[in-house]
Design an enzyme around this catalytic site. Sequence first.
Site, PDB file in Angstrom:
ATOM      1  CG  ASP A 283      37.794   2.266  -7.503  1.00  0.00           C
ATOM      2  OD1 ASP A 283      36.604   2.349  -7.848  1.00  0.00           O
ATOM      3  OD2 ASP A 283      38.218   2.670  -6.398  1.00  0.00           O
TER       4      ASP A 283
ATOM      5  CG  HIS B   3      29.126   0.288  -8.478  1.00  0.00           C
ATOM      6  ND1 HIS B   3      29.846   0.553  -9.621  1.00  0.00           N
ATOM      7  CD2 HIS B   3      29.971   0.524  -7.445  1.00  0.00           C
ATOM      8  CE1 HIS B   3      31.073   0.924  -9.294  1.00  0.00           C
ATOM      9  NE2 HIS B   3      31.176   0.908  -7.978  1.00  0.00           N
TER      10      HIS B   3
HETATM   11  C1  GLC Z   1      34.785   4.187  -7.007  1.00  0.00           C
HETATM   12  C2  GLC Z   1      33.783   3.083  -6.885  1.00  0.00           C
HETATM   13  C3  GLC Z   1      32.929   3.338  -5.688  1.00  0.00           C
HETATM   14  C4  GLC Z   1      33.824   3.334  -4.467  1.00  0.00           C
HETATM   15  C5  GLC Z   1      34.929   4.361  -4.622  1.00  0.00           C
HETATM   16  C6  GLC Z   1      35.989   4.186  -3.592  1.00  0.00           C
HETATM   17  O1  GLC Z   1      34.199   5.397  -7.272  1.00  0.00           O
HETATM   18  O2  GLC Z   1      33.044   2.987  -8.060  1.00  0.00           O
HETATM   19  O3  GLC Z   1      31.916   2.393  -5.547  1.00  0.00           O
HETATM   20  O4  GLC Z   1      33.077   3.626  -3.321  1.00  0.00           O
HETATM   21  O5  GLC Z   1      35.585   4.228  -5.858  1.00  0.00           O
HETATM   22  O6  GLC Z   1      36.694   2.999  -3.832  1.00  0.00           O
END
Ligand code: GLC
Length: 543
Positions: free
Chosen positions: A216, A340
């Site tokens: 992430d 997502h």
């Molecule tokens: C990434 C994830 C997202 C999340 C963000 C913070 O971009 O894909 O869904 O909200 O990180 O963790």
Amino acid sequence: MHGGTASGLRGRLDMAMTDGHWWQRGIFYQIYPRSFQDSNGDGIGDLAGIIARLPYLRDLGIEAIWLSPIFPSPMADFGYDISDYTAIDPVFGTMADCDALISAAHDLGLKLILDLVPNHTSDRHPWFIESRSSRNNPKRDWYIWRDGRGGGPPTNWLSEFGGSAWQYDEPSGQYYYHAFLAAQPDLNWQNPAVRHAIDDVMRFWLRKGVDGFRVDVIWHLIKDDAFRDNPPNPDFRPGRPPHERLKPLYTTDRPEIHELVAGMRRVIDEFDDRVLIGEIYLPVERLVSYYGKDLLGAQMPFNFALLSASWNARAIERIIGEYEHALPEGAWPNWVLGNHDRPRVASRIGKAQARVAAMLLLTLRGTPTLYYGEEIGMQQVAIAPHQVQDPFEKNVPGIGVGRDGCRTPMQWDATANAGFSAGQPWLPLAEDSVHENVRNLEADATSILNLYKALIRLHVMSPELTRGSYEPVAAKDNLLIYRRGGASSSLAVVLNLGSDPVSLASDAIGRHGEILLSTFMDRTGERCSGSIELRGNEGVILK
Ligand code: GLC
């Protein structure tokens, strides 16, 4: 229009190479676990539900599943706020369920990738609770704590989810940094103890047999150690998310990041044939630096260029060309149409073009990643204000940043709640789910689902597609044409990105005379000579 010599050559070398790694040969499939299959009627998907649907995924023909986070979490950001890295949230099941999922997937020949969220934890993670407890706590320096400046936060840094990225902590009199929600404090990656702790988290899961990680926001991990203010962004436009007012010069993509990514890769390489994928939203020339020195960074920095592409032939050809050109020698490409966090492709470009997009995704050079439901043409679902779950939308309402619409339950059949859950689903279902569902589309020989299956089969079975070069042929009006393969054998892909029929002379497609697949699924085996006619919104692959 042609300019593909360097990449063409690189592609030809690829064609000569051995079969490569599993993550180069197959197709990845992202599951958002809350929304895939509920097995216990609480309206939220779970691991037992995923296990029950593994045969569907095997039949689809994919190679690997990537699960968005399944770890204990207060769910402020639906699992991207983790309070324990090495356990399973009860809403998704137990560690026994997870072990069962890993072995059931492997038994079916499927790989399993987990989401690693090392940039931040939940504010309920024991590390943060300790860190916050006093300025002298040994874990204080595991997070980013600073004194305020002139009665306000330490810097002008902004949270991606709205407002300042600094949260004042009254009892200890300092601010902590959070790139996302205040409930998601950023770990301090300047601190080697943090690196070691996350290395051990990775080892814990790799030992259990997971096949790799999607990391992430990997480009966020390290921040400027001099805490300089970010400069204003001259390109900011009203209606865009407020954090875009500043350029994230000192908060993301710092030079030190590459050493951290290489460190993660070393942990990956302690194990056999695993993969490190990075979530990175950066311009292509920055993105490719995440392959690392000597390709010892991420094996696949996610390429999100198609997520924001204008849907026209020239723009797409340019995106492909720039990416192919920017890739370091030997770096393996990848392509994505949705995830997502972004609006569904079928809503972005329309239902008819979604089929053309599928052909594009599955015929480009590199590993394609599907987002659950893309294969049944799932649309962005309208979410009424009282149904909003996404914290981003709650913090920054009214400008369309909400992510709930692309996270709605998978549409399995025409029974209650589309077969997703016996209870009330956590997000509403698409209105068309009575027709647009797996059961119905499986029975319809020319459905988008059967198109995806045919494309996946063709991708996996054709060395031209898995290993061949990419060579641009033409991008004119609505037509995008390219070749895949090598000197001995190649395929031509012709995509009509518009809704009007087109006719093209056969010299455009060279000696490729036989249709292997049309997006309409009704022309396989047809031979073309002299010219080829395409219907509106049609794509074909020719041999
Ligand atoms: C990434 C994830 C997202 C999340 C963000 C913070 O971009 O894909 O869904 O909200 O990180 O963790």
